[in-house]
Design a protein around this motif. Structure first.
Motif, PDB file in Angstrom:
ATOM      1  N   ARG A  37       0.961  -1.352   0.004  1.00 45.77           N
ATOM      2  CA  ARG A  37       0.054  -0.112   0.149  1.00 45.77           C
ATOM      3  C   ARG A  37       0.862   1.351  -0.074  1.00 45.77           C
ATOM      4  NH1 ARG A  37      -3.772   0.987   4.244  1.00 45.77           N
ATOM      5  NH2 ARG A  37      -4.633   2.259   2.879  1.00 45.77           N
ATOM      6  N   GLU A  41      -0.683   6.950   2.807  1.00 47.17           N
ATOM      7  CA  GLU A  41      -1.763   6.702   3.264  1.00 47.17           C
ATOM      8  C   GLU A  41      -1.664   5.881   4.757  1.00 47.17           C
ATOM      9  OE1 GLU A  41      -4.237   4.332   0.554  1.00 47.17           O
ATOM     10  OE2 GLU A  41      -4.127   5.808  -1.078  1.00 47.17           O
ATOM     11  N   ARG A  42      -0.770   4.662   4.687  1.00 49.14           N
ATOM     12  CA  ARG A  42      -0.479   4.021   5.872  1.00 49.14           C
ATOM     13  C   ARG A  42      -0.131   5.147   7.140  1.00 49.14           C
ATOM     14  NH1 ARG A  42       3.342   1.088   6.182  1.00 49.14           N
ATOM     15  NH2 ARG A  42       2.489   0.133   8.068  1.00 49.14           N
ATOM     16  N   GLU A  45      -2.911   6.614   8.418  1.00 46.73           N
ATOM     17  CA  GLU A  45      -3.943   5.859   9.249  1.00 46.73           C
ATOM     18  C   GLU A  45      -3.364   5.601  10.401  1.00 46.73           C
ATOM     19  OE1 GLU A  45      -5.653   3.886   5.120  1.00 46.73           O
ATOM     20  OE2 GLU A  45      -4.153   2.664   6.302  1.00 46.73           O
ATOM     21  N   GLN A 249     -10.031  -0.454   2.177  1.00 44.88           N
ATOM     22  CA  GLN A 249     -11.225   0.601   2.321  1.00 44.88           C
ATOM     23  C   GLN A 249     -11.535   0.436   3.651  1.00 44.88           C
ATOM     24  OE1 GLN A 249     -11.733   3.033   0.224  1.00 44.88           O
ATOM     25  NE2 GLN A 249     -10.398   1.919  -1.127  1.00 44.88           N
ATOM     26  N   SER A 252      -9.387   2.685   7.533  1.00 44.83           N
ATOM     27  CA  SER A 252      -9.716   4.261   7.722  1.00 44.83           C
ATOM     28  C   SER A 252      -9.540   3.961   9.348  1.00 44.83           C
ATOM     29  CB  SER A 252     -11.149   4.664   7.327  1.00 44.83           C
ATOM     30  OG  SER A 252     -11.970   4.297   8.208  1.00 44.83           O
TER      31      SER A 252
END
Length: 288
Positions: A37, A41-42, A45, A249, A252
């Protein structure tokens, strides 16, 4: 009772910050496992999960453990005090016993259906790197307070050792969660004594018997003692995560916060298959 923290806490936290910064750079330059990924983004999160959990660690867990040690000292309570051991033996034995109780706590997180609900947030990360070391649900940190405080009191751990151990504990967690490729020969020797990135990577596998191994935090001897050590899985064969939670997805911050309060899915992939691989022997030889 007023809690006064020694200066080491003010030194230990900056040291942890510098160690984390070094690992962040090194794991980017010497990557052990391929990412699945986008890194940013990680980071967002996992950083969001940590933003809730880390205050509980610093404001509740650490003071609670330190207070338990001070209270036990005030009443001359605890195994190490009752044995009348020399100071250096108390500190050495206290450090080892603290690490052993955290091994047992980690096993309990996997064996208890209730505690696993919270620990699942940590394991459901689809990649494993430094940021995973802080991806713990606030509920797990809160649940650890009575366990770790009670262990400290029963052992009779000196209060300053609580903070010293916690700094080493958090540094070790950052190190073995990192995606850092160490020289294979060096790591093969190192994992005989401490938990390393390759060793802990196996613990985050989607294969159940691999996840239920390698519970140690600092010293790897506890897994050897309880025969829960597993080193014979090559890193390029490991799929990181929990099989029923493979959808990006669902990563989050809101979904991760609510995960412990939802019905837990069985340990299987979305298509119903259970991840497995052929067992290799011997189990205690580290593979690249």
């Amino acid at each position: 009772m007023k809690i006064i923290f020694p200066k080491f806490d003010n030194i230990g936290m900056p040291l942890l910050g510098m160690a984390a910064a070094a690992l962040f750079v090194l794991e980017a330059k010497r990557q052990l496992r391929r990412r699945t990924r986008p890194k940013m983004e990680r980071l967002l999160e996992n950083g969001s999960v940590a933003a809730a959990a880390l205050p509980a660690l610093r404001l509740l867990l650490v003071p609670g453990m330190y207070a338990a040690a001070q209270r036990a000292q005030a009443y001359n309570f605890g195994l190490l005090r009752w044995l009348g051991l020399p100071k250096w033996v108390r500190y050495a034995a206290g450090f080892l016993l603290l690490d052993y109780t955290n091994y047992l706590w980690h096993v309990l997180l996997h064996k208890s259906d209730l505690l696993w609900r919270f620990h699942n947030v940590h394991h459901s990360d689809l990649d494993l790197d430094l940021s995973t070391a802080w991806r713990f649900h606030i509920g797990e940190n809160i649940a650890s307070v009575p366990y770790r405080a009670t262990a400290i009191a029963l052992i009779g751990v000196p209060a300053p050792l609580v903070l010293f151990y916690e700094v080493i504990f958090e540094g070790a967690a950052a190190f073995h969660h990192s995606n850092l490729r160490l020289p294979y020969r060096a790591e093969r020797q190192l994992c005989k004594f401490i938990v390393t990135p390759r060793m802990h990577g196996i613990h985050h596998s989607i294969v159940a018997r691999e996840t239920n191994s390698n519970f140690s935090v600092i010293f790897s001897c506890w897994d050897r003692l309880h025969r829960s050590l597993r080193l014979n899985v090559p890193q390029d064969e490991i799929t990181i995560g929990v099989p029923a939670y493979r959808d990006p997805q669902e990563q989050s911050p809101k979904r991760l916060f609510m995960l412990p309060f939802e019905r837990q899915r069985p340990w299987q992939l979305p298509d119903g298959t259970v991840p497995d691989r052929e067992e290799r022997q011997p189990r205690q030889v580290l593979l690249p």
